[in-house]
Design a protein around this motif. Sequence first.
Motif, PDB file in Angstrom:
ATOM      1  N   GLN A 264       0.825  -1.205   0.000  1.00  0.00           N
ATOM      2  CA  GLN A 264       0.000   0.000   0.000  1.00  0.00           C
ATOM      3  C   GLN A 264       0.865   1.263   0.000  1.00  0.00           C
ATOM      4  OE1 GLN A 264      -3.517   0.206   0.134  1.00  0.00           O
ATOM      5  NE2 GLN A 264      -3.496  -1.990  -0.297  1.00  0.00           N
ATOM      6  N   PRO A 265       0.337   2.384  -0.549  1.00  0.00           N
ATOM      7  CA  PRO A 265       1.102   3.632  -0.523  1.00  0.00           C
ATOM      8  C   PRO A 265       1.018   4.327   0.831  1.00  0.00           C
ATOM      9  CG  PRO A 265      -0.982   3.978  -1.655  1.00  0.00           C
ATOM     10  CD  PRO A 265      -0.913   2.503  -1.321  1.00  0.00           C
ATOM     11  N   ARG A 266       2.086   5.018   1.185  1.00  0.00           N
ATOM     12  CA  ARG A 266       2.109   5.923   2.319  1.00  0.00           C
ATOM     13  C   ARG A 266       2.548   7.291   1.803  1.00  0.00           C
ATOM     14  NH1 ARG A 266      -0.539   2.552   4.086  1.00  0.00           N
ATOM     15  NH2 ARG A 266      -0.393   1.453   6.088  1.00  0.00           N
ATOM     16  N   PHE A 267       1.929   8.349   2.327  1.00  0.00           N
ATOM     17  CA  PHE A 267       2.100   9.692   1.781  1.00  0.00           C
ATOM     18  C   PHE A 267       2.885  10.556   2.773  1.00  0.00           C
ATOM     19  CE2 PHE A 267      -1.564   7.758  -0.129  1.00  0.00           C
ATOM     20  CZ  PHE A 267      -1.489   8.113  -1.470  1.00  0.00           C
ATOM     21  N   GLY A 280       2.690  18.903  -1.983  1.00  0.00           N
ATOM     22  CA  GLY A 280       2.429  17.570  -2.498  1.00  0.00           C
ATOM     23  C   GLY A 280       2.910  16.510  -1.532  1.00  0.00           C
ATOM     24  N   PHE A 281       3.080  15.298  -2.059  1.00  0.00           N
ATOM     25  CA  PHE A 281       3.476  14.168  -1.227  1.00  0.00           C
ATOM     26  C   PHE A 281       4.494  13.303  -1.974  1.00  0.00           C
ATOM     27  CE2 PHE A 281      -0.812  15.290   0.043  1.00  0.00           C
ATOM     28  CZ  PHE A 281      -0.762  15.249   1.423  1.00  0.00           C
ATOM     29  N   PRO A 482       4.164  11.617  10.680  1.00  0.00           N
ATOM     30  CA  PRO A 482       4.498  10.326  10.066  1.00  0.00           C
ATOM     31  C   PRO A 482       3.818  10.166   8.708  1.00  0.00           C
ATOM     32  CG  PRO A 482       2.814  10.037  11.739  1.00  0.00           C
ATOM     33  CD  PRO A 482       3.226  11.479  11.814  1.00  0.00           C
ATOM     34  N   PRO A 483       4.288   9.246   7.895  1.00  0.00           N
ATOM     35  CA  PRO A 483       3.605   8.960   6.626  1.00  0.00           C
ATOM     36  C   PRO A 483       2.155   8.543   6.870  1.00  0.00           C
ATOM     37  CG  PRO A 483       5.767   7.938   6.688  1.00  0.00           C
ATOM     38  CD  PRO A 483       5.509   8.441   8.066  1.00  0.00           C
ATOM     39  N   MET A 484       1.276   8.918   5.944  1.00  0.00           N
ATOM     40  CA  MET A 484      -0.166   8.666   6.088  1.00  0.00           C
ATOM     41  C   MET A 484      -0.635   7.631   5.078  1.00  0.00           C
ATOM     42  SD  MET A 484      -1.483  12.597   6.610  1.00  0.00           S
ATOM     43  CE  MET A 484      -0.273  13.331   5.506  1.00  0.00           C
ATOM     44  N   ASP A 485      -1.619   6.814   5.500  1.00  0.00           N
ATOM     45  CA  ASP A 485      -2.219   5.884   4.556  1.00  0.00           C
ATOM     46  C   ASP A 485      -3.306   6.601   3.758  1.00  0.00           C
ATOM     47  OD1 ASP A 485      -4.561   5.969   6.111  1.00  0.00           O
ATOM     48  OD2 ASP A 485      -4.041   4.159   7.213  1.00  0.00           O
ATOM     49  N   LEU A 486      -3.999   5.860   2.884  1.00  0.00           N
ATOM     50  CA  LEU A 486      -4.990   6.473   1.995  1.00  0.00           C
ATOM     51  C   LEU A 486      -6.101   7.166   2.776  1.00  0.00           C
ATOM     52  CD1 LEU A 486      -5.179   3.676  -0.713  1.00  0.00           C
ATOM     53  CD2 LEU A 486      -4.499   6.042  -1.121  1.00  0.00           C
TER      54      LEU A 486
END
Length: 515
Positions: A264-267, A280-281, A482-486
């Motif tokens: 999964q992506p993390r932003f 942006g991310f 921290p990085p965020m999920d969708l």
Amino acid sequence: MQGPPATPIPTPVPARLFALGLVGGALMVAVAILLIQLGLDLPAKTILFLTAAGLTFLYWRMPPAHRHEADRVDQADALTGLTNRPHFQRAGQAMIDTAFARKRGVTLLLLDIDRFRAIAGSFGHEAGDALLQHVAKTLRSEASSDAIVARFEGDCFGCLIPVDARGRDRVNRLAERLAIRIAQPIRLADQDFAPRAAIALAHVEGPTATIDQLVRRADLALIAAKARGDGRPLWFDPAMETAMAERNMIVSDLRAALAQGDIQPRFVPQIDLGNARLTGFEVLAHWEHPTLGAMAADRFMPVAEASGLSGDVSLALMRQAMAAARDWDPSLTLSFPLSTAQFHDAWLAQKVIKTLTESGFPAHRLEVEITENALFANLALAQSIVVSLKNQGIALALDEFGSGYSSLAHLRALPFDRVRIDPNFISDMAADPELMKIVTAIVQLGDTLNLPIAAKGLRDAETQDRLRLIGCAQGQGPFYGPPMDLGQVRQFLAERRLLAGSTAPPFPTIPRLAG
């Protein structure tokens, strides 16, 4: 009075005559086989006996130097003259057994030239061979006379050393000397080049020690040394076997995880340091492994790259992130780091463009990040890929600037839109005046070249303020959360009215955006 006649000394048989004897012997064996087929067993046996006796006689009349010449050739590597891998295995086990009898142990030093294939690809195979010969000569000159020095395969070398209880310091000094000497600039294809080596060390002793056990330990340490990438020698640690078991599990499960959509992506937010607004991310990979738990990209992406799956992971992330970002504020961009292995793929640009087209995401909102090491691996192919991407309106960032080779040359070689400074320079910048000078110089270089400079790894307000003062354009890192999920990134944007149809927040936004 004349003594008895001297017994004549037999003249040694030349090696060429022995070779003719072998040919003749082969013909006699063929005749014997024919006689056996005709039922003439007794003549056949006689011929075989005489042939064997004749060859034995010729062999023992050969000079010892000729008699063992073939053995020496079989034991040596043709390019470097060092011991080859098969003989190293045999001689190594004998050394371990002898060392045990003398209450000693054996240490193996493994040396691997950093990015040798990229070097050979850039400078040519003749230059690559010259570098291998240079390393072999250096290793042989530094090793003790009782060491076995071998070329394993490719650019990997081994040095087997018998040591006593106090011998570890001697081996450490050898490893450090080798690291220094090999890093000295040499001339390759009319260019000065400073190679770097990964060096690993392992030790065995005792009645159950084997050469295979020693090589496996050194291999594990070499993998860790290459991953660390600082050029310092590294000793084997039992924890490395646990890490290898994890690596094997990742390799076996990664393809299925891709098929099931488990990657999964993390932003990661990217901030304009001039006005504190979100621009942006950066999109990174994340994997919830059923056994190993949550894994960030830096834990499993090196394995994905080594197993040829990094391209599949990147494209999967692009599809998910682009689909999610279609209704975001049109000022927000997505930035994707691409691996060195992906830039070996001549179809990379076409794959990225196809993913863009299928997702309906605007090309001008996409940025791809390329490291200096990826450029060094194959600059011509990287240039071709980048031109294809740029022609579609995709932005290009040079990532981890300062960590690779020939940074200034690369800035001139490709049409970059942005440069991202290696996070190792940023994380300790506030406490280290020398790092501050380096970062300031990079920002000034960016001003001269009209290239915006971005800082990765930003951890605190003091570093943010210093970067803003020297004119750094963009920042990202743990300071902004921290990085965020969708789900989290969507909620984050909704709260700031950065989804399509919402009213944009007043200027300026808060400096710290999350967490």
